[in-house]
Design an enzyme around this catalytic site. Sequence first.
Site, short mmCIF file in Angstrom:
data_model
loop_
_atom_site.label_atom_id
_atom_site.label_comp_id
_atom_site.label_asym_id
_atom_site.label_seq_id
_atom_site.Cartn_x
_atom_site.Cartn_y
_atom_site.Cartn_z
CE LYS A 72 -5.09 3.12 -9.45
NZ LYS A 72 -4.20 3.29 -8.32
CG ASP A 168 2.66 2.77 0.79
OD1 ASP A 168 1.42 2.83 0.96
OD2 ASP A 168 3.22 3.21 -0.22
#
Length: 183
Positions: A72, A168
């Site tokens: 990315k 997360d």
Amino acid sequence: MKATPVPEIAGAYLFEPIPYADERGFFCRTFDADVVRSVGLDPDAFVQDSVSRSVRGVLRGLHLRSGAGEAKLVRCSYGQIFDVVVDLRPDSPTYRDVASFDLSGETQATLYIPAGCAHGFQALTETADTSYRIDRPHDPAEDVTIAFDDPELAIRWPLPPTSMSQRDREAPSLADVLKQRES
């Protein structure tokens, strides 16, 4: 635009544009296929662009893709973020190394993160927009998350997290993720 290798993460690059500033503000190129190609990357490999908006203190990550992974390009287009990359490619000379960056809308620098590296960031300004350009379509079934506060990684986040996704918050340790990848 210049491309600088990131010494802590083999194959990672920081692309820094050259802004043209005047009384109106600035203009800069944030992606240049020729510059990307000059460091051995295929500019046509990127297939999806996304953006996230975060408020100060929001922490996203550490995220990784299983399978073939995901390369990315990451850029803070507005505001400022503290960006972190962890090399989790077993054959890499920088395996398990961590690198951090301050990315901002002021500089418009773009970070290239190779497939097989975990990534996360924290918003440092009241609003921070982060742009992503990835090299294959997102498949949620391949999402892997590693604990942002894993003591083995010892990442020094600049702010206490103010908000995180449940995924997360509940992420397993690096050791647990690596054990799972081996089986």
